[in-house]
Design a protein around this motif. Structure first.
Motif, PDB file in Angstrom:
ATOM      1  N   ALA A 126     -10.736   1.809  -0.087  1.00  0.00           N
ATOM      2  CA  ALA A 126     -10.315   0.560   0.567  1.00  0.00           C
ATOM      3  C   ALA A 126      -9.114   0.825   1.494  1.00  0.00           C
ATOM      4  O   ALA A 126      -9.058   0.324   2.620  1.00  0.00           O
ATOM      5  CB  ALA A 126      -9.963  -0.503  -0.476  1.00  0.00           C
ATOM      6  N   ILE A 127      -8.187   1.617   1.017  1.00  0.00           N
ATOM      7  CA  ILE A 127      -6.999   1.948   1.820  1.00  0.00           C
ATOM      8  C   ILE A 127      -7.406   2.781   3.039  1.00  0.00           C
ATOM      9  O   ILE A 127      -6.926   2.567   4.155  1.00  0.00           O
ATOM     10  CB  ILE A 127      -5.959   2.704   0.954  1.00  0.00           C
ATOM     11  CG1 ILE A 127      -5.434   1.789  -0.154  1.00  0.00           C
ATOM     12  CG2 ILE A 127      -4.819   3.238   1.798  1.00  0.00           C
ATOM     13  CD1 ILE A 127      -4.456   2.457  -1.115  1.00  0.00           C
ATOM     14  N   ILE A 185       0.853  -1.199   0.000  1.00  0.00           N
ATOM     15  CA  ILE A 185       0.000   0.000   0.000  1.00  0.00           C
ATOM     16  C   ILE A 185       0.886   1.247   0.000  1.00  0.00           C
ATOM     17  O   ILE A 185       0.634   2.215  -0.723  1.00  0.00           O
ATOM     18  CB  ILE A 185      -0.953  -0.009   1.219  1.00  0.00           C
ATOM     19  CG1 ILE A 185      -2.004  -1.124   1.057  1.00  0.00           C
ATOM     20  CG2 ILE A 185      -1.630   1.351   1.387  1.00  0.00           C
ATOM     21  CD1 ILE A 185      -2.885  -1.337   2.286  1.00  0.00           C
ATOM     22  N   ASN A 234      -7.509  -0.170  16.061  1.00  0.00           N
ATOM     23  CA  ASN A 234      -6.983  -1.332  16.756  1.00  0.00           C
ATOM     24  C   ASN A 234      -5.747  -0.980  17.600  1.00  0.00           C
ATOM     25  O   ASN A 234      -5.599  -1.453  18.726  1.00  0.00           O
ATOM     26  CB  ASN A 234      -6.608  -2.385  15.706  1.00  0.00           C
ATOM     27  CG  ASN A 234      -7.066  -3.763  16.086  1.00  0.00           C
ATOM     28  OD1 ASN A 234      -8.214  -3.924  16.492  1.00  0.00           O
ATOM     29  ND2 ASN A 234      -6.186  -4.732  15.979  1.00  0.00           N
ATOM     30  N   ARG A 265      -9.343   1.216  10.454  1.00  0.00           N
ATOM     31  CA  ARG A 265      -9.480   0.026  11.313  1.00  0.00           C
ATOM     32  C   ARG A 265      -8.187  -0.307  12.038  1.00  0.00           C
ATOM     33  O   ARG A 265      -8.198  -0.676  13.201  1.00  0.00           O
ATOM     34  CB  ARG A 265      -9.904  -1.184  10.482  1.00  0.00           C
ATOM     35  CG  ARG A 265     -11.326  -1.064  10.044  1.00  0.00           C
ATOM     36  CD  ARG A 265     -11.905  -2.381   9.616  1.00  0.00           C
ATOM     37  NE  ARG A 265     -13.321  -2.164   9.437  1.00  0.00           N
ATOM     38  CZ  ARG A 265     -14.243  -2.589  10.300  1.00  0.00           C
ATOM     39  NH1 ARG A 265     -13.903  -3.262  11.377  1.00  0.00           N
ATOM     40  NH2 ARG A 265     -15.504  -2.328  10.078  1.00  0.00           N
ATOM     41  N   ILE A 266      -7.074  -0.229  11.328  1.00  0.00           N
ATOM     42  CA  ILE A 266      -5.801  -0.568  11.974  1.00  0.00           C
ATOM     43  C   ILE A 266      -5.482   0.473  13.035  1.00  0.00           C
ATOM     44  O   ILE A 266      -5.041   0.141  14.142  1.00  0.00           O
ATOM     45  CB  ILE A 266      -4.668  -0.711  10.934  1.00  0.00           C
ATOM     46  CG1 ILE A 266      -4.994  -1.862   9.974  1.00  0.00           C
ATOM     47  CG2 ILE A 266      -3.329  -0.952  11.610  1.00  0.00           C
ATOM     48  CD1 ILE A 266      -4.052  -1.984   8.787  1.00  0.00           C
ATOM     49  N   SER A 267      -5.741   1.743  12.730  1.00  0.00           N
ATOM     50  CA  SER A 267      -5.497   2.797  13.719  1.00  0.00           C
ATOM     51  C   SER A 267      -6.364   2.587  14.962  1.00  0.00           C
ATOM     52  O   SER A 267      -5.882   2.707  16.095  1.00  0.00           O
ATOM     53  CB  SER A 267      -5.783   4.184  13.112  1.00  0.00           C
ATOM     54  OG  SER A 267      -4.805   4.477  12.142  1.00  0.00           O
ATOM     55  N   HIS A 291      -4.704  12.532   7.611  1.00  0.00           N
ATOM     56  CA  HIS A 291      -4.389  11.386   6.757  1.00  0.00           C
ATOM     57  C   HIS A 291      -5.647  10.863   6.067  1.00  0.00           C
ATOM     58  O   HIS A 291      -5.641  10.577   4.872  1.00  0.00           O
ATOM     59  CB  HIS A 291      -3.723  10.282   7.589  1.00  0.00           C
ATOM     60  CG  HIS A 291      -2.284  10.567   7.950  1.00  0.00           C
ATOM     61  ND1 HIS A 291      -1.543   9.747   8.756  1.00  0.00           N
ATOM     62  CD2 HIS A 291      -1.457  11.604   7.614  1.00  0.00           C
ATOM     63  CE1 HIS A 291      -0.320  10.256   8.892  1.00  0.00           C
ATOM     64  NE2 HIS A 291      -0.245  11.382   8.224  1.00  0.00           N
ATOM     65  N   GLU A 328     -10.280   2.786   4.571  1.00  0.00           N
ATOM     66  CA  GLU A 328     -10.979   1.914   5.524  1.00  0.00           C
ATOM     67  C   GLU A 328      -9.974   1.097   6.346  1.00  0.00           C
ATOM     68  O   GLU A 328     -10.108   0.978   7.573  1.00  0.00           O
ATOM     69  CB  GLU A 328     -11.907   0.968   4.737  1.00  0.00           C
ATOM     70  CG  GLU A 328     -12.856   0.162   5.570  1.00  0.00           C
ATOM     71  CD  GLU A 328     -13.782   1.005   6.427  1.00  0.00           C
ATOM     72  OE1 GLU A 328     -14.181   2.113   6.000  1.00  0.00           O
ATOM     73  OE2 GLU A 328     -14.080   0.546   7.559  1.00  0.00           O
ATOM     74  N   LEU A 329      -8.947   0.564   5.682  1.00  0.00           N
ATOM     75  CA  LEU A 329      -7.895  -0.175   6.393  1.00  0.00           C
ATOM     76  C   LEU A 329      -7.164   0.746   7.365  1.00  0.00           C
ATOM     77  O   LEU A 329      -6.884   0.364   8.509  1.00  0.00           O
ATOM     78  CB  LEU A 329      -6.884  -0.756   5.406  1.00  0.00           C
ATOM     79  CG  LEU A 329      -7.097  -2.152   4.881  1.00  0.00           C
ATOM     80  CD1 LEU A 329      -5.867  -2.600   4.101  1.00  0.00           C
ATOM     81  CD2 LEU A 329      -7.357  -3.146   6.017  1.00  0.00           C
ATOM     82  N   TYR A 330      -6.836   1.946   6.906  1.00  0.00           N
ATOM     83  CA  TYR A 330      -6.139   2.917   7.772  1.00  0.00           C
ATOM     84  C   TYR A 330      -6.935   3.118   9.059  1.00  0.00           C
ATOM     85  O   TYR A 330      -6.404   3.069  10.168  1.00  0.00           O
ATOM     86  CB  TYR A 330      -5.955   4.259   7.031  1.00  0.00           C
ATOM     87  CG  TYR A 330      -5.181   5.281   7.838  1.00  0.00           C
ATOM     88  CD1 TYR A 330      -5.777   5.952   8.916  1.00  0.00           C
ATOM     89  CD2 TYR A 330      -3.847   5.555   7.553  1.00  0.00           C
ATOM     90  CE1 TYR A 330      -5.064   6.861   9.669  1.00  0.00           C
ATOM     91  CE2 TYR A 330      -3.128   6.467   8.319  1.00  0.00           C
ATOM     92  CZ  TYR A 330      -3.745   7.118   9.369  1.00  0.00           C
ATOM     93  OH  TYR A 330      -3.045   8.020  10.131  1.00  0.00           O
ATOM     94  N   MET A 346      -6.591  13.033   3.238  1.00  0.00           N
ATOM     95  CA  MET A 346      -5.728  12.843   2.064  1.00  0.00           C
ATOM     96  C   MET A 346      -6.065  11.543   1.328  1.00  0.00           C
ATOM     97  O   MET A 346      -5.744  11.399   0.153  1.00  0.00           O
ATOM     98  CB  MET A 346      -4.255  12.785   2.485  1.00  0.00           C
ATOM     99  CG  MET A 346      -3.631  14.117   2.788  1.00  0.00           C
ATOM    100  SD  MET A 346      -3.235  15.117   1.314  1.00  0.00           S
ATOM    101  CE  MET A 346      -1.671  14.394   0.790  1.00  0.00           C
ATOM    102  N   LEU A 347      -6.663  10.576   2.051  1.00  0.00           N
ATOM    103  CA  LEU A 347      -6.952   9.275   1.428  1.00  0.00           C
ATOM    104  C   LEU A 347      -8.317   9.235   0.739  1.00  0.00           C
ATOM    105  O   LEU A 347      -8.736   8.181   0.273  1.00  0.00           O
ATOM    106  CB  LEU A 347      -6.838   8.152   2.468  1.00  0.00           C
ATOM    107  CG  LEU A 347      -5.403   7.828   2.915  1.00  0.00           C
ATOM    108  CD1 LEU A 347      -5.409   6.826   4.065  1.00  0.00           C
ATOM    109  CD2 LEU A 347      -4.554   7.309   1.761  1.00  0.00           C
TER     110      LEU A 347
END
Lengths: 250, 250
Positions: free
Chosen positions: B233-234, B174, B244, B240-242, B224, B236-238, B227-228
């Motif tokens: 998809a990216i 990514i 977590n 969820r991981i954040s 961030h 959404e991942l950003y 900017m996304l």
């Protein structure tokens, strides 16, 4: 034209005496590296310390949220003032000096872990071309990879760095968590982690991708999701990241 | 009791002559490493090749989905038969031999990239204690980290490995994608990626975690995510991981 460029280079100021504000990971590393490169570090100031005036360059190495408060107490006239943040626009410095810029090293710093700064990209921005030249000249003394980039471009790089570093580390941490549940030592994964990083560098991460999601191996993915019952957050991440990888293979 | 143990060790069979079925990344690397360790590699068989009978050990190094078809054509009586998969139970081998086991190396193999197998954990399982002893003895000739683990435990480790390797590589990918949009070379992130992996190993990933999510810096996270936009998809991942990571810091 040749002569005027030559004349300009003669009068161009250079940086020698430096004040670093913030004695955390970034500040401490920059101080050591710049000292070795021949600069004079006049002060490496802890947060809240009184800052000496009149030096060539002031480097703010504070967390984003602490920057403005520290700036408001600094004894600056027009000294060159830069910050080291990936995500803060240069413009926030313009209230405090007429000569401003950014000096952002693309690396994760940890006290006690030495870094070969020559290989670390250093992103430079400045409010004027003459200041840009001065900062680039200084940056080249510590890094072989000096890149001029505006605030938007730097923010994009910062997001990329969050994925490449903070998020990959979180993937390691989930692995550690799953291993500790089995009373297995995280260090068993070290050779795999080190090789994965080295392989991504050598081949590019698109060509280095392996695993059940890449092969779209639904049987293995189903088994893994079954085993992750009771770890709902981890299971959800597993599913989303796998979908994302499979999606790219289409 | 001492004598019977001693006697047992005298009659314990050892492995010398090996057939490896599957000439992909795992098979090829195992063949090279076992050859160097003094074993005889009688055959490194491509998929579909005719397998020689009567050797000491048959190692299946095929993708999970291809394993059963290859097994059904193998000329085995009771030769020792193992597979190398993290996610396939040992039991699928029991139809094909009375002496079965697993030989699972916890590493990502790539043709042309040499691996120091001594440091790579090798997970062993067997259908009987005498077979376990034989496989452990063989495994110790190629790795310093031999671990006996049943199929459930191996599957947990395999999931951990997917996070630590496949998913961290996807995070790099990514980052590469975001950098290429800025026409920046992915290799600029190499020092950061290599240092992040080394740091997780040295400190443990829980202590090595840095970044906006760890600091719960909502201002940077918001920037961030802004900017996304357009990379749903990216993004959404950003998010969820954040979430977590932040969750773990509570």
């Amino acid at each position: 034209m040749f002569i005027s460029k030559f004349a300009a280079s003669l009068i161009m100021e250079t940086i020698q005496d430096i004040v670093i504000v913030g004695a955390g990971n970034v500040g401490t590393h920059l101080a050591e590296i710049m000292l070795e490169a021949g600069f004079t570090i006049c002060q490496l100031a802890e947060r809240g310390a009184t800052i000496v005036p009149g030096k060539d360059l002031y480097i703010m190495a504070l967390p984003d949220a602490a920057m403005e408060e520290a700036l408001s107490e600094m004894p600056l006239k027009d000294e060159m003032l830069v910050h080291t943040s990936g995500s803060v626009p240069m413009e926030i410095l313009s209230r405090y000096s007429e000569n401003t810029g950014v000096f952002y090293p693309l690396q994760t710093f940890t006290k006690g872990r030495p870094i070969d700064m020559k290989e670390v990209p250093l992103l430079i921005e400045a409010n004027r071309i003459d200041n840009e030249n001065i900062l680039v000249e200084a940056a080249k003394k510590i890094s072989n990879k000096v890149i001029v980039a505006d605030s938007d471009r730097r923010l994009s790089l910062h997001i990329a760095a969050v994925f490449a570093s903070n998020f990959s580390n979180h993937m390691y941490d989930i692995a550690r968590h799953l291993m500790e549940e089995q009373e297995l030592d995280f260090d068993l994964l070290s050779p795999l982690i080190i090789e994965t990083a080295a392989k991504a560098r050598a081949l590019g991460p698109d060509k280095a991708q392996t695993g059940p999601a890449k092969r779209n191996d639904r049987e293995v993915i189903r088994k893994h999701l079954d085993m992750l019952k009771g770890h709902e957050a981890i299971k959800e991440l597993y599913k989303r990241i796998s979908d994302n990888i499979s999606e790219q293979e289409k």
